[in-house]
Design a protein around this motif. Sequence first.
Motif, PDB file in Angstrom:
ATOM      1  N   ALA A   1      -5.028  11.062  -9.404  1.00  0.00           N
ATOM      2  CA  ALA A   1      -3.903  10.262  -8.922  1.00  0.00           C
ATOM      3  C   ALA A   1      -3.564  10.634  -7.479  1.00  0.00           C
ATOM      4  CB  ALA A   1      -2.687  10.450  -9.826  1.00  0.00           C
ATOM      5  N   VAL A   2      -3.625  11.929  -7.160  1.00  0.00           N
ATOM      6  CA  VAL A   2      -3.361  12.378  -5.791  1.00  0.00           C
ATOM      7  C   VAL A   2      -4.407  11.801  -4.842  1.00  0.00           C
ATOM      8  CG1 VAL A   2      -3.324  14.404  -4.265  1.00  0.00           C
ATOM      9  CG2 VAL A   2      -2.121  14.473  -6.446  1.00  0.00           C
ATOM     10  N   GLU A   3      -5.661  11.808  -5.243  1.00  0.00           N
ATOM     11  CA  GLU A   3      -6.735  11.237  -4.403  1.00  0.00           C
ATOM     12  C   GLU A   3      -6.479   9.765  -4.118  1.00  0.00           C
ATOM     13  OE1 GLU A   3     -10.669  11.823  -5.993  1.00  0.00           O
ATOM     14  OE2 GLU A   3     -10.265  13.934  -6.414  1.00  0.00           O
ATOM     15  N   TRP A   4      -6.197   9.003  -5.163  1.00  0.00           N
ATOM     16  CA  TRP A   4      -5.988   7.567  -4.988  1.00  0.00           C
ATOM     17  C   TRP A   4      -4.706   7.262  -4.231  1.00  0.00           C
ATOM     18  CZ3 TRP A   4      -9.444   3.902  -5.163  1.00  0.00           C
ATOM     19  CH2 TRP A   4     -10.637   4.162  -5.823  1.00  0.00           C
ATOM     20  N   ALA A   5      -3.653   8.014  -4.498  1.00  0.00           N
ATOM     21  CA  ALA A   5      -2.400   7.823  -3.767  1.00  0.00           C
ATOM     22  C   ALA A   5      -2.585   8.145  -2.290  1.00  0.00           C
ATOM     23  CB  ALA A   5      -1.298   8.690  -4.373  1.00  0.00           C
ATOM     24  N   SER A   6      -3.381   9.159  -2.009  1.00  0.00           N
ATOM     25  CA  SER A   6      -3.678   9.514  -0.627  1.00  0.00           C
ATOM     26  C   SER A   6      -4.437   8.386   0.067  1.00  0.00           C
ATOM     27  CB  SER A   6      -4.474  10.814  -0.594  1.00  0.00           C
ATOM     28  OG  SER A   6      -4.746  11.184   0.731  1.00  0.00           O
ATOM     29  N   ARG A   7      -5.376   7.805  -0.626  1.00  0.00           N
ATOM     30  CA  ARG A   7      -6.137   6.669  -0.053  1.00  0.00           C
ATOM     31  C   ARG A   7      -5.220   5.481   0.226  1.00  0.00           C
ATOM     32  NH1 ARG A   7     -10.874   7.539  -4.398  1.00  0.00           N
ATOM     33  NH2 ARG A   7     -11.967   9.198  -3.279  1.00  0.00           N
ATOM     34  N   LEU A   8      -4.366   5.163  -0.747  1.00  0.00           N
ATOM     35  CA  LEU A   8      -3.419   4.063  -0.546  1.00  0.00           C
ATOM     36  C   LEU A   8      -2.503   4.335   0.646  1.00  0.00           C
ATOM     37  CD1 LEU A   8      -2.362   3.161  -4.200  1.00  0.00           C
ATOM     38  CD2 LEU A   8      -3.493   1.641  -2.559  1.00  0.00           C
ATOM     39  N   THR A   9      -2.063   5.574   0.776  1.00  0.00           N
ATOM     40  CA  THR A   9      -1.187   5.940   1.887  1.00  0.00           C
ATOM     41  C   THR A   9      -1.902   5.781   3.224  1.00  0.00           C
ATOM     42  OG1 THR A   9      -0.013   7.478   0.455  1.00  0.00           O
ATOM     43  CG2 THR A   9       0.259   7.785   2.831  1.00  0.00           C
ATOM     44  N   PHE A  10      -3.150   6.215   3.289  1.00  0.00           N
ATOM     45  CA  PHE A  10      -3.911   6.080   4.533  1.00  0.00           C
ATOM     46  C   PHE A  10      -4.094   4.608   4.890  1.00  0.00           C
ATOM     47  CE2 PHE A  10      -7.795   5.943   7.095  1.00  0.00           C
ATOM     48  CZ  PHE A  10      -7.441   6.833   8.095  1.00  0.00           C
ATOM     49  N   ILE A  11      -4.439   3.797   3.908  1.00  0.00           N
ATOM     50  CA  ILE A  11      -4.575   2.350   4.142  1.00  0.00           C
ATOM     51  C   ILE A  11      -3.234   1.779   4.590  1.00  0.00           C
ATOM     52  CG2 ILE A  11      -4.954   0.130   2.985  1.00  0.00           C
ATOM     53  CD1 ILE A  11      -7.087   1.641   1.256  1.00  0.00           C
ATOM     54  N   GLY A  12      -2.154   2.216   3.942  1.00  0.00           N
ATOM     55  CA  GLY A  12      -0.828   1.754   4.329  1.00  0.00           C
ATOM     56  C   GLY A  12      -0.478   2.112   5.758  1.00  0.00           C
TER      57      GLY A  12
ATOM     58  N   ALA B   1       0.821  -1.211   0.000  1.00  0.00           N
ATOM     59  CA  ALA B   1       0.000   0.000   0.000  1.00  0.00           C
ATOM     60  C   ALA B   1       0.856   1.263   0.000  1.00  0.00           C
ATOM     61  CB  ALA B   1      -0.946   0.004   1.206  1.00  0.00           C
ATOM     62  N   LEU B   2       1.979   1.229   0.708  1.00  0.00           N
ATOM     63  CA  LEU B   2       2.818   2.429   0.791  1.00  0.00           C
ATOM     64  C   LEU B   2       3.729   2.617  -0.429  1.00  0.00           C
ATOM     65  CD1 LEU B   2       3.597   2.366   4.602  1.00  0.00           C
ATOM     66  CD2 LEU B   2       2.194   4.030   3.367  1.00  0.00           C
ATOM     67  N   ILE B   3       3.975   1.560  -1.164  1.00  0.00           N
ATOM     68  CA  ILE B   3       4.738   1.684  -2.410  1.00  0.00           C
ATOM     69  C   ILE B   3       3.789   1.888  -3.587  1.00  0.00           C
ATOM     70  CG2 ILE B   3       6.304   0.474  -3.990  1.00  0.00           C
ATOM     71  CD1 ILE B   3       7.650  -0.743  -1.543  1.00  0.00           C
ATOM     72  N   GLY B   4       2.529   1.522  -3.425  1.00  0.00           N
ATOM     73  CA  GLY B   4       1.534   1.655  -4.486  1.00  0.00           C
ATOM     74  C   GLY B   4       1.471   3.022  -5.147  1.00  0.00           C
ATOM     75  N   PRO B   5       1.524   4.126  -4.391  1.00  0.00           N
ATOM     76  CA  PRO B   5       1.475   5.441  -5.042  1.00  0.00           C
ATOM     77  C   PRO B   5       2.596   5.679  -6.050  1.00  0.00           C
ATOM     78  CG  PRO B   5       0.944   5.668  -2.734  1.00  0.00           C
ATOM     79  CD  PRO B   5       1.410   4.236  -2.935  1.00  0.00           C
TER      80      PRO B   5
ATOM     81  N   SER C   1       3.978   3.369  -8.050  1.00  0.00           N
ATOM     82  CA  SER C   1       3.543   2.672  -9.256  1.00  0.00           C
ATOM     83  C   SER C   1       2.387   3.413  -9.926  1.00  0.00           C
ATOM     84  CB  SER C   1       3.123   1.248  -8.891  1.00  0.00           C
ATOM     85  OG  SER C   1       2.617   0.577 -10.011  1.00  0.00           O
ATOM     86  N   LEU C   2       1.456   3.880  -9.098  1.00  0.00           N
ATOM     87  CA  LEU C   2       0.325   4.647  -9.627  1.00  0.00           C
ATOM     88  C   LEU C   2       0.824   5.851 -10.427  1.00  0.00           C
ATOM     89  CD1 LEU C   2      -2.781   5.350  -9.635  1.00  0.00           C
ATOM     90  CD2 LEU C   2      -2.284   6.695  -7.592  1.00  0.00           C
ATOM     91  N   HIS C   3       1.741   6.596  -9.842  1.00  0.00           N
ATOM     92  CA  HIS C   3       2.271   7.776 -10.521  1.00  0.00           C
ATOM     93  C   HIS C   3       2.945   7.391 -11.837  1.00  0.00           C
ATOM     94  CE1 HIS C   3       5.208  11.017 -11.349  1.00  0.00           C
ATOM     95  NE2 HIS C   3       4.197  11.780 -10.997  1.00  0.00           N
ATOM     96  N   ARG C   4       3.735   6.336 -11.806  1.00  0.00           N
ATOM     97  CA  ARG C   4       4.460   5.927 -13.006  1.00  0.00           C
ATOM     98  C   ARG C   4       3.492   5.523 -14.112  1.00  0.00           C
ATOM     99  NH1 ARG C   4       7.084   8.034 -15.408  1.00  0.00           N
ATOM    100  NH2 ARG C   4       7.731   8.835 -13.422  1.00  0.00           N
TER     101      ARG C   4
END
Length: 162
Positions: free
Chosen positions: A97-108, A77-81, A83-86
């Motif tokens: 992308a910022v919204e989804w990366a933020s969600r992944l970070t919170f889950i992480g 989850a914390l590395i996911g953003p 990959s998402l960005h790439r």
Amino acid sequence: MVQAAERRTGRDETADERADRMWGELMQEIRVAQMGVQILFGFLLTVVFTPKYANLGDTEKTIYIVTVVLGATATGALIGPVSLHRLVSGRRIKPRAVEWASRLTFIGLLLLLVTTASSLLLILRVATHDAFVPWLVTAVVMWYLVCWFVVPLWIRHRYTTK
């Protein structure tokens, strides 16, 4: 000229500028969390190869397996953003992308909290078999909740303009 509707109140930036700023801030936050989860996960991966592991009881081995799986999911989850960005870079969808990366970070962060608690439970159970271990782990989890969520939410509530 940028339309007034595209500007955000409080800062003189467009939606794209805001997304760029928020992405940079999020990446700085993720770097801190990634380092912690990767060190913890790396340590956990080595435990199974130590002589002490063979002497663990079934409960401790179960806690260990659950902890390793939690550590792997937190790492993902914390590395996911990254990959998402790439994968979405250059597609002009940075605000999403910022919204989804933020969600992944919170889950992480939530998974990191549970991984840390589970690791602490395992270590304290191996170090001592006293009945205070669950209480001590609960106290540490409460401290994490205060530091990671209660204080930030209180500050957000207290200082956000209505």
